[in-house]
Design an enzyme around this catalytic site. Structure first.
Site, short mmCIF file in Angstrom:
data_model
loop_
_atom_site.label_atom_id
_atom_site.label_comp_id
_atom_site.label_asym_id
_atom_site.label_seq_id
_atom_site.Cartn_x
_atom_site.Cartn_y
_atom_site.Cartn_z
N HIS A 158 0.82 -1.22 0.00
CA HIS A 158 0.00 0.00 0.00
C HIS A 158 0.85 1.27 0.00
O HIS A 158 0.34 2.37 -0.22
CB HIS A 158 -0.98 0.00 1.19
CG HIS A 158 -0.37 0.34 2.51
ND1 HIS A 158 0.04 -0.61 3.41
CD2 HIS A 158 -0.12 1.53 3.09
CE1 HIS A 158 0.52 -0.02 4.49
NE2 HIS A 158 0.44 1.28 4.32
N ASP A 216 -0.12 -7.61 1.68
CA ASP A 216 0.36 -6.22 1.69
C ASP A 216 1.88 -6.21 1.80
O ASP A 216 2.45 -5.90 2.86
CB ASP A 216 -0.29 -5.46 2.85
CG ASP A 216 -0.06 -3.96 2.76
OD1 ASP A 216 0.49 -3.50 1.74
OD2 ASP A 216 -0.42 -3.25 3.72
N SER A 309 4.11 2.73 8.30
CA SER A 309 3.74 1.71 7.32
C SER A 309 4.92 1.30 6.46
O SER A 309 5.72 2.13 6.03
CB SER A 309 2.63 2.24 6.40
OG SER A 309 1.41 2.33 7.09
#
Length: 369
Positions: A158, A216, A309
């Site tokens: 992502h 992911d 992230s």
């Protein structure tokens, strides 16, 4: 067969003959082969494994094998190559990615024995594998990642957007051009300046689902090979598919938002417990928390945040004997994927990570010379 490819094969076969005739001794110095193995700089004529490789494959060399041979040269004019005396061509070319990762395992996860100060700012050199992803628009640093080889960075799928252009290596404090600190004797020590490296290619997992946060995970192939120094080193990753690390403590870190919602200019870290998938599933009822995911539950103010992230969840594992001391190294078991918007302020809210061990085969498949 292209003319360029035929010419390269002819060039190396001719070089093979010339090297047999030229056996001038050269003092050996260490180097890294294209597969990442530790080798010696030697005349090609002194490297029996590579001579045997040329003799066996000759005109049957594939494009990849020809590229490997070309990359092995340290000095083409003097016919000096980086020689791994234990080089096994059949094993190496059967899975290039696995061979590179296997050789990387000899030196990964070493943070120069700097302590990790949990729940606060990181000490110098504690996370030399951590990188920042650089974007061409919006906030410059929106995600993190980790160095896993001298050409690849591991991150979350992502985090890969059209605006992602480069990675920053060897960073500690984003507000400073050079990071320095004083030791116990008031002697100043400075890190090498951080460097930005362009991304050649981003590889998202083909089953990545933004809506469900499944698969992911992504690899970033850098535009150039990087040289490892104290502030830039690779992290270890699990050796085989399905390796488990539940019921222990993990280490998270990054430059993401802090508990007061401001982005941190300094790399921060915390130690948090890894919890069962069932406990995590009870909170994330609309998502599937299966073997491709890992979960943690932090104390108040200790969990992953926006900007973290793509960064790592690591554990400390036993390393190897170093004289009379037993060394430890760090292994990345998760890629930071999903957390609550409250960013750990609400005590006990879990964060979800992509389980690296579930994607080892995929990682190895996509790593190239």
């Amino acid at each position: 067969m292209s003319q360029e490819y035929s010419f390269n094969l002819f060039k190396y076969v001719l070089l093979f003959i010339l090297c047999i005739l030229n056996t001038n001794p050269v003092a050996a110095t260490s180097c890294r082969t294209p597969f990442g193995a530790l080798g010696d700089q030697l005349p090609l004529s002194d490297c029996k494994p590579l001579l045997d490789f040329i003799h066996e494959y000759g005109s049957k060399m594939t494009v990849v094998q020809t590229k490997f041979l070309e990359m092995s040269f340290m000095n083409y004019t003097q016919r000096i190559i980086c020689c791994d005396l234990e080089f096994e061509p059949k094993r190496a070319f059967q899975s290039i990615g696995r061979e590179i990762l296997r050789n990387q395992a000899e030196s990964c996860g070493d943070n120069t024995r700097k302590r990790i100060s949990f729940g606060s700012e990181s000490t110098f050199l504690a996370h030399p594998w951590s990188v920042l992803l650089i974007y061409s628009s919006g906030y410059k640093f929106q995600c993190g990642g980790t160095v896993i080889t001298n050409r690849y960075v591991l991150t979350a799928a992502h985090c890969v957007t059209e605006q992602l252009v480069a990675v920053r290596l060897g960073e500690h404090n984003t507000d400073l051009l050079v990071d320095c600190e004083l030791d116990e004797m008031d002697q100043e020590h400075c890190l090498a300046p951080a460097i930005d490296v362009a991304i050649e290619r981003a590889i998202k997992h083909n089953h990545y689902s933004e809506a469900l946060s499944n698969s992911d995970i992504a690899l970033l192939r850098l535009g150039q090979q990087i040289h490892f120094i104290d502030s830039v080193k690779p992290i270890c990753i699990p050796e085989y598919q399905g390796q488990e690390f539940q019921k222990r403590f993990g280490i998270i870190g990054g430059w993401g938002a802090t508990e007061n919602s401001s982005f941190s200019n300094v790399h921060r870290e915390a130690e948090i417990p890894i919890i069962s998938r069932d406990s995590c599933q009870a909170v994330y009822k609309r998502r599937t928390v299966d073997e491709t995911k890992v979960c943690t539950r932090g104390a108040e103010g200790e969990n992953t945040c926006k900007g973290d992230s793509g960064g790592p969840l690591t554990v400390r594992v036993e390393g190897h004997e170093d004289g009379t001391n037993r060394k430890f190294r760090y292994m990345q078991i998760g890629v930071i994927s999903l957390g609550f918007r409250d960013c750990g302020v609400v005590k006990g809210t879990p964060a979800i990570y992509t389980n690296v061990a579930a994607f080892i085969d995929w990682i190895a498949l996509h790593i190239e010379l």
